[in-house]
Write a protein that holds these residues in place. Structure first.
Motif, mmCIF file in Angstrom:
data_model
loop_
_atom_site.group_PDB
_atom_site.id
_atom_site.type_symbol
_atom_site.label_atom_id
_atom_site.label_comp_id
_atom_site.label_asym_id
_atom_site.label_seq_id
_atom_site.Cartn_x
_atom_site.Cartn_y
_atom_site.Cartn_z
ATOM 1 N N ASP A 1 0.820 -1.281 0.148
ATOM 2 C CA ASP A 1 -0.098 -0.037 -0.065
ATOM 3 C C ASP A 1 0.901 1.211 0.038
ATOM 4 N N GLU A 2 0.168 2.342 -0.046
ATOM 5 C CA GLU A 2 0.928 3.559 -0.059
ATOM 6 C C GLU A 2 2.041 3.899 1.046
ATOM 7 N N GLU A 3 1.464 3.376 2.319
ATOM 8 C CA GLU A 3 2.398 3.569 3.520
ATOM 9 C C GLU A 3 3.546 2.816 3.495
ATOM 10 N N MET A 4 3.346 1.820 3.069
ATOM 11 C CA MET A 4 4.550 0.533 2.863
ATOM 12 C C MET A 4 5.600 0.873 1.752
ATOM 13 N N LEU A 5 4.877 1.535 0.773
ATOM 14 C CA LEU A 5 5.813 2.118 -0.269
ATOM 15 C C LEU A 5 6.750 3.340 0.063
ATOM 16 N N HIS A 6 5.856 4.316 0.839
ATOM 17 C CA HIS A 6 6.472 5.563 1.309
ATOM 18 C C HIS A 6 7.837 5.035 2.252
ATOM 19 N N LEU A 7 7.498 4.270 3.090
ATOM 20 C CA LEU A 7 8.375 3.802 4.159
ATOM 21 C C LEU A 7 9.668 3.245 3.542
ATOM 22 N N ALA A 8 9.347 2.159 2.741
ATOM 23 C CA ALA A 8 10.500 1.564 2.147
ATOM 24 C C ALA A 8 11.366 2.283 1.150
ATOM 25 N N VAL A 9 10.919 3.170 0.601
ATOM 26 C CA VAL A 9 11.686 4.062 -0.394
ATOM 27 C C VAL A 9 12.588 5.087 0.313
ATOM 28 N N LEU A 10 11.857 5.407 1.428
ATOM 29 C CA LEU A 10 12.665 6.558 2.113
ATOM 30 C C LEU A 10 13.880 6.123 2.992
ATOM 31 N N GLU A 11 13.542 4.738 3.464
ATOM 32 C CA GLU A 11 14.670 4.102 4.251
ATOM 33 C C GLU A 11 15.661 3.869 3.384
ATOM 34 N N ALA A 12 15.391 3.293 2.355
ATOM 35 C CA ALA A 12 16.310 2.791 1.318
ATOM 36 C C ALA A 12 17.171 4.111 0.960
ATOM 37 N N LEU A 13 16.829 5.180 0.408
ATOM 38 C CA LEU A 13 17.168 6.181 0.230
ATOM 39 C C LEU A 13 18.180 7.001 0.931
ATOM 40 N N ARG A 14 17.774 6.927 2.257
ATOM 41 C CA ARG A 14 18.477 7.664 3.202
ATOM 42 C C ARG A 14 19.797 7.030 3.401
ATOM 43 N N VAL A 15 19.998 5.655 3.144
ATOM 44 C CA VAL A 15 21.322 5.132 3.009
ATOM 45 C C VAL A 15 21.860 4.490 1.586
ATOM 46 N N LEU A 16 21.515 5.372 0.859
ATOM 47 C CA LEU A 16 21.532 4.654 -0.734
ATOM 48 C C LEU A 16 23.230 4.487 -0.856
ATOM 49 N N PRO A 17 24.161 5.217 -0.421
ATOM 50 C CA PRO A 17 25.678 4.582 -0.883
ATOM 51 C C PRO A 17 25.869 3.235 -0.141
ATOM 52 N N ARG A 18 25.253 2.963 0.800
ATOM 53 C CA ARG A 18 25.420 1.581 1.427
ATOM 54 C C ARG A 18 24.431 0.682 1.443
ATOM 55 N N TYR A 19 23.360 1.048 0.974
ATOM 56 C CA TYR A 19 22.059 0.408 0.990
ATOM 57 C C TYR A 19 22.361 -1.390 0.784
ATOM 58 N N HIS A 20 23.425 -1.524 -0.102
ATOM 59 C CA HIS A 20 23.694 -3.094 -0.537
ATOM 60 C C HIS A 20 24.498 -3.707 0.460
ATOM 61 N N TRP A 21 25.168 -3.116 1.392
ATOM 62 C CA TRP A 21 26.115 -3.680 2.423
ATOM 63 C C TRP A 21 25.537 -4.898 3.047
ATOM 64 N N GLY A 22 24.420 -4.623 3.659
ATOM 65 C CA GLY A 22 23.711 -5.705 4.564
ATOM 66 C C GLY A 22 23.269 -6.760 3.529
ATOM 67 N N TYR A 23 22.506 -6.518 2.433
ATOM 68 C CA TYR A 23 22.086 -7.556 1.618
ATOM 69 C C TYR A 23 23.407 -8.283 1.145
ATOM 70 N N ARG A 24 24.447 -7.884 0.769
ATOM 71 C CA ARG A 24 25.416 -8.753 0.149
ATOM 72 C C ARG A 24 26.117 -9.469 1.386
ATOM 73 N N ALA A 25 26.228 -8.987 2.438
ATOM 74 C CA ALA A 25 26.676 -9.720 3.749
ATOM 75 C C ALA A 25 25.606 -10.845 3.807
ATOM 76 N N ALA A 26 24.392 -10.719 3.671
ATOM 77 C CA ALA A 26 23.489 -11.906 4.044
ATOM 78 C C ALA A 26 23.569 -12.991 2.731
ATOM 79 N N PHE A 27 23.823 -12.271 1.679
ATOM 80 C CA PHE A 27 24.193 -13.372 0.557
ATOM 81 C C PHE A 27 25.398 -14.118 0.564
ATOM 82 N N ARG A 28 26.431 -13.329 1.279
ATOM 83 C CA ARG A 28 27.651 -14.161 1.469
ATOM 84 C C ARG A 28 27.672 -15.307 2.522
ATOM 85 N N HIS A 29 26.633 -15.093 3.629
ATOM 86 C CA HIS A 29 26.678 -15.752 4.716
ATOM 87 C C HIS A 29 25.498 -16.959 4.499
#
Length: 283
Positions: free
Chosen positions: A165-193
């Motif tokens: 819904d609109e609330e979920m989209l707003h939350l997810a987009v804002l949270e991802a963009l606020r850490v954009l230069p390192r948004y993938h750090w946790g993802y890639r750590a999880a994929f390596r693990h």
């Protein structure tokens, strides 16, 4: 609900907390969001449990780790130490996706007592899946004046969170963009693990609490087989994000598990699912 910071080796770790008494629950979020995703669940838990919800280092308002090569056990050690620094003992660790891997590893190193673990979406990939996710799931994204980063974030969550819904989209987009230069750090750590061996080594009850159509729902049976003392509860009809789409049901199952494992040394096989909604329980 209150918020605060605790010192860690990489800088301050941000957390939210609620509850006045009772057993402790520690919540870890998915990449690349923050503890804000747990607010609705925390509200439904009320005062019967004491809750800590952390921003993973590098996400939300937590200081980042030294660099992108930081691994899941390193993240988990920092979060376990932060949990202990805040005085929590005999806790239940709960995590979703990347947070599930963090919960497993935190339970292994926490020195002040762990009563159980609640996992929503365990990344039990095979080698081929792991390589594919590392190569394609979290690409580098740059900021530009054309705003392509905003279009990327919108398209991403519309694709990977069906029926949001609109609330979920707003939350997810804002949270991802606020850490954009390192948004993938946790993802890639999880994929390596690989959480398989750490999950199998746990000597505490495990509740697998998942949405029926979660991206990692097909890993639930493997997780159930690996854990020594576990059960699976599926929240039917949900396309992932059970903490956001059905926070009351999620909180009810979490609270029931916490009450049981905190009251005695029973195994997960003795812990019943709470009677909420039309939840399907798979043994």
């Amino acid at each position: 609900m209150q918020a605060g910071y605790v010192d860690g080796p990489w800088g301050q770790v941000h957390y939210r907390t609620s509850g006045a008494s009772g057993p402790w629950v520690v919540l870890f979020h998915e990449s690349p969001l923050s503890s804000v995703v747990w607010e609705k669940v925390m509200n439904h838990l009320g005062d019967e449990v004491r809750v800590l919800a952390f921003d993973t280092p590098g996400y939300g308002a937590s200081a980042p780790p030294p660099g992108p090569a930081t691994e899941i056990p390193e993240y988990a050690a920092v979060l376990a130490a932060a949990t202990e620094a805040l005085g929590a003992t005999d806790v239940v660790f709960c995590g979703l996706h990347t947070g599930a891997s963090l919960a497993i590893e935190a339970a292994r190193v926490f020195t002040a007592g762990c009563r159980g673990v609640v996992l929503s979406g365990v990344a039990l990939y095979d080698d081929e899946e792991r390589a594919e996710h590392l190569s394609s799931w979290a690409p580098d994204v740059v900021k530009d004046l054309d705003g392509s980063q905003f279009e990327w974030a919108l398209a991403r969550y519309r694709r990977i969170w069906p029926g949001l819904d609109e609330e979920m989209l707003h939350l997810a987009v804002l949270e991802a963009l606020r850490v954009l230069p390192r948004y993938h750090w946790g993802y890639r750590a999880a994929f390596r693990h690989d959480p398989a061996e750490p999950l199998a080594s746990l000597d505490v009850p495990v509740l697998l609490l998942d949405a029926e159509f979660d991206l990692l729902a097909d890993k639930d049976e493997k997780a159930l087989a690996l854990a020594k003392d576990a059960r699976l509860v599926v929240l039917p009809g949900l396309h992932g994000q059970p903490h956001l789409r059905a926070p009351q049901d999620y909180a009810a199952h979490l609270a029931a598990f916490v009450r049981e494992v905190s009251a005695s040394d029973v195994g997960a096989s003795d812990v019943g699912a709470s009677d909420v909604g039309a939840c399907e329980v798979v043994r």
